[in-house]
Scaffold this active site. Structure first.
Site, PDB file in Angstrom:
ATOM      1  N   HIS A  90       0.825  -1.206   0.000  1.00 34.38           N
ATOM      2  CA  HIS A  90       0.000   0.000   0.000  1.00 34.38           C
ATOM      3  C   HIS A  90       0.855   1.250   0.000  1.00 34.38           C
ATOM      4  CE1 HIS A  90      -3.636  -2.439   1.571  1.00 34.38           C
ATOM      5  NE2 HIS A  90      -3.594  -2.406   0.258  1.00 34.38           N
ATOM      6  N   CYS A 155       4.361 -12.395   2.177  1.00 36.81           N
ATOM      7  CA  CYS A 155       5.323 -12.222   3.264  1.00 36.81           C
ATOM      8  C   CYS A 155       5.362 -13.475   4.147  1.00 36.81           C
ATOM      9  CB  CYS A 155       4.931 -11.016   4.107  1.00 36.81           C
ATOM     10  SG  CYS A 155       5.986 -10.852   5.549  1.00 36.81           S
ATOM     11  N   HIS A 183      -9.748  -6.057   3.663  1.00 32.45           N
ATOM     12  CA  HIS A 183      -8.310  -5.934   3.394  1.00 32.45           C
ATOM     13  C   HIS A 183      -7.796  -7.221   2.731  1.00 32.45           C
ATOM     14  CE1 HIS A 183      -3.975  -5.610   4.161  1.00 32.45           C
ATOM     15  NE2 HIS A 183      -4.160  -4.317   4.351  1.00 32.45           N
ATOM     16  N   GLU A 185      -5.091  -8.879   2.929  1.00 35.48           N
ATOM     17  CA  GLU A 185      -4.451  -9.884   3.795  1.00 35.48           C
ATOM     18  C   GLU A 185      -5.495 -10.645   4.619  1.00 35.48           C
ATOM     19  OE1 GLU A 185      -1.155  -8.569   6.366  1.00 35.48           O
ATOM     20  OE2 GLU A 185      -1.860 -10.077   7.777  1.00 35.48           O
ATOM     21  N   THR A 251      -1.717  -8.898  10.158  1.00 39.05           N
ATOM     22  CA  THR A 251      -0.457  -8.561  10.841  1.00 39.05           C
ATOM     23  C   THR A 251      -0.259  -7.075  11.103  1.00 39.05           C
ATOM     24  OG1 THR A 251       0.581  -8.527   8.692  1.00 39.05           O
ATOM     25  CG2 THR A 251       0.782 -10.569   9.950  1.00 39.05           C
ATOM     26  N   CYS A 292       3.548  -9.904  13.912  1.00 36.30           N
ATOM     27  CA  CYS A 292       4.671  -9.597  13.026  1.00 36.30           C
ATOM     28  C   CYS A 292       5.669  -8.675  13.726  1.00 36.30           C
ATOM     29  CB  CYS A 292       4.115  -8.953  11.763  1.00 36.30           C
ATOM     30  SG  CYS A 292       5.221  -7.809  10.989  1.00 36.30           S
ATOM     31  N   SER A 321      -2.734   2.437   3.600  1.00 34.16           N
ATOM     32  CA  SER A 321      -1.870   1.508   4.331  1.00 34.16           C
ATOM     33  C   SER A 321      -2.393   1.314   5.750  1.00 34.16           C
ATOM     34  CB  SER A 321      -0.443   2.060   4.348  1.00 34.16           C
ATOM     35  OG  SER A 321       0.293   1.478   5.396  1.00 34.16           O
ATOM     36  N   ASN A 323      -1.064  -0.432   8.304  1.00 32.00           N
ATOM     37  CA  ASN A 323      -0.086  -0.273   9.393  1.00 32.00           C
ATOM     38  C   ASN A 323       0.210   1.199   9.642  1.00 32.00           C
ATOM     39  OD1 ASN A 323       2.946   0.411   8.567  1.00 32.00           O
ATOM     40  ND2 ASN A 323       2.065  -0.742   6.877  1.00 32.00           N
TER      41      ASN A 323
HETATM   42  S1  SF4 Z   1       4.191  -5.648   8.092  1.00 30.11           S
HETATM   43 FE1  SF4 Z   1       4.947  -7.664   8.800  1.00 30.11          FE
HETATM   44  S2  SF4 Z   1       3.581  -9.162   7.862  1.00 30.11           S
HETATM   45 FE2  SF4 Z   1       3.242  -7.224   6.778  1.00 30.11          FE
HETATM   46  S3  SF4 Z   1       4.642  -7.321   5.006  1.00 30.11           S
HETATM   47 FE3  SF4 Z   1       5.770  -6.322   6.668  1.00 30.11          FE
HETATM   48  S4  SF4 Z   1       6.921  -7.949   7.726  1.00 30.11           S
HETATM   49 FE4  SF4 Z   1       5.298  -8.903   6.476  1.00 30.11          FE
END
Ligand code: SF4
Length: 418
Positions: A90, A155, A183, A185, A251, A292, A321, A323
Site C-alpha cells: 500500500h 510475506c 483488506h 491480507e 499482521t 509480526c 496503508s 499499518n
Molecule cells: S508488516 Fe509484517 S507481515 Fe506485513 S509485510 Fe511487513 S513484515 Fe510482512
C-alpha cells in the site's frame, strides 16, 4: 536479516546513515528497557526545528522481499505481460513505478476485478502481492496454467499466521481473525484458515464483544448470520463452532488491540467453561507467536517516541496503508498529527494538506507550525513507505525553516534525547 535488492530510488542516504549510526550506538549502550530493546527516538537538531525520528520505521522484511521479487520478475520477463493481483503493497509511489514499467493490476485494493481472469493466458506472469491471496484465486490461476507460487511475494510473516491457523485447526479450534474484512491480507488469511476450520472475522473490540454474546448464549443463534454477514466461513454453526477458539490477526492491526481482543475472549471462555490458567487450553488456543516483528517494532517505536514532549507529529505513508493508519492513530491520541504521503503535502510554512482516516479525504490545515523556536516534530513512516520519502519531508522542512545544515554535521551531532 536477509539483504534485498531494492531500487536505489527508494533508499535514502540520510536515513540509512541515521539507522546505521543508531544501530552502532545501541551496541555501546546498556539495555534501555527491561526487555533490552531501545525504542527512544533519534533527535535531529536542525536549530529552529527538531525532529524526533522513531527508532523503527520504513520498509519491513515483507515489503523489501516483495519489491525485490517484483522488480526482478520484470527484468527476467521482457516482452511478457506481467500482472499483479492487486496493489503489491500500500504505497502509491511503488505501485505507480510498477505501473510505469508496464505491470497491470488485476483487482483493485478491495478485490474488485479490473481485468477479467478470463483474459489471461498461460504465457502471462502473475505476481502475488505481499498480503498473499485466497485459495480460490490460486486455483483460478492454476486452471489457466499460471503457477500461483512462481512469482509469489507473500510475506513469510503472513504465511506464519496461516500456518498457525492450520495448526490450531488440526486441534479443532475455530479461528477468529482480528482484521479488516475487506483488506487483501484478511481475505487471504480467512480463505486459508477456513479451508481447515470454521473461521470468523472481527474488526474490533465491539465486534469481539458481539461475538462473545453468542459464545455465552446470551444472543440467539438466528441473529448471527445477519450480524456477521460476510465474515464467517460456509457452514459456520454458531452453537457448535465457538466452543474452542483461537485468535490470529491481520499482521498490521494494532498489536495492543489484538491483545485486548484475545485477552477478552479468553476471559469469556474462562468464565463460560469455568476454566483456569492450567485448563484454558482446552478451549482457547495460545496464538501469541503470530504477531509480526515489524508491526510490533514500529508501534513500540511510536510509543517510545510519544514519551518526548513535542508540538506535532508527521506520519509519512500511503493513505490506504493499514499499518501506517495505526501509527497515525497512536500519535493523534496525543498531539496534532499530520498524515502525508510525500513532501509536496507541506505546501508552505503555514499550510499542510493531510489525510483524515475517518473521513477518508485530505484536509488543508493552516498554521500547522507553532510560532515558537525550536519547533519539535515527531516523525515516523509506515512499513510500506520508502525512506526516500521521509528524507524528502525532512528536506522540505529544512527549506521552510531556511536551514542549510549538511548531513555530515548532523550525523556528527546525532544524539538521543535524555
Ligand atoms: S508488516 Fe509484517 S507481515 Fe506485513 S509485510 Fe511487513 S513484515 Fe510482512
Amino acid at each position: 536479516m536477509k539483504q534485498f535488492n531494492v531500487p536505489i530510488i527508494y533508499r535514502s542516504p540520510l536515513i540509512a546513515a541515521i539507522k546505521n549510526k543508531r544501530k552502532a550506538l545501541d551496541k555501546l549502550k546498556k539495555p534501555a528497557t527491561p526487555s533490552g530493546r531501545d525504542f527512544s527516538p533519534t533527535l535531529l537538531d536542525f536549530g529552529p526545528f527538531h525532529i524526533y525520528l522513531a527508532r523503527h520505521f520504513g520498509f519491513c522484511y515483507g515489503v523489501e522481499n516483495a519489491i525485490d521479487i517484483a522488480f526482478r520478475t520484470i527484468e527476467e520477463n521482457p516482452g511478457k505481460r506481467i500482472f499483479l493481483l492487486s496493489e503489491m503493497i500500500h504505497n502509491p509511489q511503488v505501485n505507480a513505478d510498477l505501473l510505469e514499467k508496464g505491470v497491470q493490476f488485476l483487482q483493485d485494493t478491495h478485490g474488485k476485478q479490473v481485468i477479467p481472469f478470463e483474459s489471461l493466458t498461460k504465457e502471462d506472469v502473475v505476481i502475488i502481492p505481499a498480503f498473499g491471496t485466497t485459495l480460490a484465486i490460486e486455483k483460478k490461476l492454476e486452471e489457466i496454467g499460471i503457477p500461483a507460487n512462481k512469482y509469489d511475494t507473500t510475506c513469510p510473516f503472513v504465511e506464519k499466521v496461516w500456518n498457525r491457523s492450520e495448526q490450531i485447526a488440526e486441534k479443532n479450534y475455530t479461528v477468529i481473525v482480528h482484521g479488516k474484512p475487506t483488506h487483501e491480507e484478511t481475505r487471504a488469511t480467512f480463505s486459508h484458515a477456513s479451508a481447515h476450520t470454521p473461521t470468523v472475522i472481527v474488526n474490533d473490540m465491539a465486534e469481539a464483544g458481539a461475538l462473545a454474546l453468542y459464545i455465552t448464549g446470551e444472543k440467539s443463534a438466528e441473529l448471527f448470520e445477519t450480524e456477521f454477514a460476510g465474515k464467517f466461513s460456509a457452514g459456520f454453526d454458531v452453537t457448535r463452532d465457538l466452543e474452542r477458539i483461537g485468535v490470529v490477526n491481520q499482521t498490521t492491526m494494532l498489536a495492543s488491540h489484538t491483545q485486548e481482543i484475545s485477552d477478552f475472549l479468553k476471559l469469556v471462555m474462562l468464565k463460560k467453561y469455568n476454566l483456569n490458567d492450567q485448563t484454558i487450553e482446552e478451549r482457547f488456543a495460545d496464538t501469541r507467536d503470530t504477531l509480526c516483528y515489524a508491526t510490533n517494532d514500529n508501534q513500540s517505536a511510536v510509543y517510545g517516541m510519544l514519551e518526548t514532549e513535542a508540538d506535532l507529529a508527521i506520519v509519512v505513508g500511503g493513505y490506504n496503508s493499514s499499518n501506517t493508519s495505526h501509527l497515525v492513530e497512536l500519535c493523534a491520541a496525543k498531539l496534532p498529527t499530520y498524515f502525508i504521503n510525500n513532501e509536496t503535502k507541506i505546501i508552505a510554512a503555514d499550510t499542510i494538506q493531510h489525510y483524515d482516516c475517518h473521513t477518508r479525504s485530505e484536509n488543508i490545515t493552516k498554521h500547522f507550525l507553532p510560532g515558537k523556536k525550536p519547533v519539535k516534530i515527531l516523525m515516523t513512516s509506515g512499513a510500506s513507505c520508502p525512506d526516500a520519502l521521509v528524507e524528502g519531508v525532512i528536506e522540505k522542512l529544512k527549506t521552510i525553516f531556511s536551514v542549510n545544515k549538511p548531513v555530515s554535521e548532523l550525523l556528527e551531532q546525532l544524539n538521543t534525547p535524555a
